[in-house]
Design a protein around this motif. Structure first.
Motif, short mmCIF file in Angstrom:
data_model
loop_
_atom_site.label_atom_id
_atom_site.label_comp_id
_atom_site.label_asym_id
_atom_site.label_seq_id
_atom_site.Cartn_x
_atom_site.Cartn_y
_atom_site.Cartn_z
N ALA A 93 7.50 14.62 3.93
CA ALA A 93 6.49 13.89 4.69
C ALA A 93 5.53 13.16 3.75
O ALA A 93 5.20 11.99 3.97
N VAL A 94 5.10 13.84 2.70
CA VAL A 94 4.18 13.22 1.74
C VAL A 94 4.88 12.07 1.02
O VAL A 94 4.26 11.02 0.76
N GLU A 95 6.16 12.22 0.72
CA GLU A 95 6.92 11.14 0.08
C GLU A 95 6.95 9.90 0.97
O GLU A 95 6.75 8.77 0.49
N LYS A 96 7.19 10.08 2.26
CA LYS A 96 7.20 8.93 3.18
C LYS A 96 5.83 8.29 3.26
O LYS A 96 5.71 7.07 3.30
N CYS A 97 4.79 9.12 3.29
CA CYS A 97 3.43 8.58 3.31
C CYS A 97 3.13 7.81 2.03
O CYS A 97 2.52 6.74 2.07
N ALA A 98 3.57 8.33 0.89
CA ALA A 98 3.36 7.64 -0.38
C ALA A 98 4.08 6.28 -0.40
O ALA A 98 3.52 5.30 -0.91
N ALA A 99 5.27 6.23 0.17
CA ALA A 99 6.00 4.96 0.23
C ALA A 99 5.24 3.96 1.10
O ALA A 99 5.12 2.77 0.73
N PHE A 100 4.72 4.40 2.23
CA PHE A 100 3.93 3.52 3.09
C PHE A 100 2.68 3.04 2.36
O PHE A 100 2.36 1.85 2.37
N ILE A 101 1.97 3.96 1.72
CA ILE A 101 0.73 3.61 1.03
C ILE A 101 1.01 2.60 -0.09
O ILE A 101 0.24 1.67 -0.30
N THR A 102 2.12 2.77 -0.80
CA THR A 102 2.49 1.83 -1.86
C THR A 102 2.67 0.42 -1.28
O THR A 102 2.17 -0.56 -1.84
N LYS A 103 3.38 0.32 -0.16
CA LYS A 103 3.56 -0.99 0.48
C LYS A 103 2.22 -1.56 0.95
O LYS A 103 1.96 -2.76 0.81
N TYR A 104 1.39 -0.70 1.50
CA TYR A 104 0.08 -1.13 1.98
C TYR A 104 -0.77 -1.65 0.81
O TYR A 104 -1.42 -2.70 0.93
N ILE A 105 -0.76 -0.96 -0.31
CA ILE A 105 -1.52 -1.40 -1.47
C ILE A 105 -1.02 -2.76 -1.96
O ILE A 105 -1.81 -3.64 -2.29
N ARG A 106 0.29 -2.93 -1.98
CA ARG A 106 0.84 -4.23 -2.38
C ARG A 106 0.36 -5.34 -1.45
O ARG A 106 0.05 -6.46 -1.89
N LEU A 107 0.30 -5.03 -0.15
CA LEU A 107 -0.19 -6.00 0.82
C LEU A 107 -1.65 -6.34 0.54
O LEU A 107 -2.04 -7.51 0.55
N MET A 108 -2.46 -5.34 0.27
CA MET A 108 -3.88 -5.57 -0.02
C MET A 108 -4.06 -6.38 -1.30
O MET A 108 -4.90 -7.28 -1.36
N ARG A 109 -3.27 -6.07 -2.31
CA ARG A 109 -3.36 -6.82 -3.56
C ARG A 109 -2.92 -8.28 -3.35
O ARG A 109 -3.53 -9.19 -3.88
N SER A 110 -1.86 -8.47 -2.55
CA SER A 110 -1.40 -9.85 -2.30
C SER A 110 -2.42 -10.62 -1.46
O SER A 110 -2.46 -11.84 -1.53
#
Length: 142
Positions: A93-110
């Motif tokens: 579950a934490v791994e899936k959340c980490a994957a989502f957060i990584t994508k979200y961070i990339r979106l925020m940076r972009s």
């Protein structure tokens, strides 16, 4: 997935995770269209607008940490008990959340965020050993 296998489907359309994806598992294509709007896109627009208006200092985006997000999704009591009872499930579950957060961070940076601030409040509820298992490695990967 099981129903798709039962009926011999070649594709499975699902989702509303805010991020589009396509995977292939066991001969079945999993298609997730993401969402057109949603909170993630709205927050990215807010960051872009803030960058336009705020020019004299950095603009930061905030995210919750992966263990804290998993706890919100699973229920804090459940995740705490499952750290002992089903640690593999908590890690997944934490791994899936980490994957989502990584994508979200990339979106925020972009969108223009100068940096990211992560809060991991639920990590303060678990032992140092559990932090080493369920929080710190995932934050490092992010």
């Amino acid at each position: 997935m099981y129903r798709a296998q039962e009926v011999g489907a070649e594709m499975l359309l699902y989702g509303h995770t805010h991020f589009a994806s396509i995977d292939e598992r066991n001969g079945i294509f999993f298609l997730n269209p993401g969402s057109i709007g949603g909170r993630c896109v709205t927050y990215a627009r807010a960051i872009a607008l803030a960058k336009e208006k705020i020019t004299d200092r950095p603009v930061f985006a905030g995210v919750i940490g992966p263990f804290s997000l998993a706890g919100r999704l699973m229920d804090m009591t459940e995740i705490m008990v499952n750290c002992y009872a089903e640690p593999e499930m908590v890690e997944a579950a934490v791994e899936k959340c980490a994957a989502f957060i990584t994508k979200y961070i990339r979106l925020m940076r972009s969108a223009g965020a100068d940096g990211i601030v992560m809060a991991e409040p639920a990590a303060g509820l678990i032992s140092p050993a559990f932090n080493l298992q369920f929080s710190i490695p995932f934050i490092r990967r992010i």
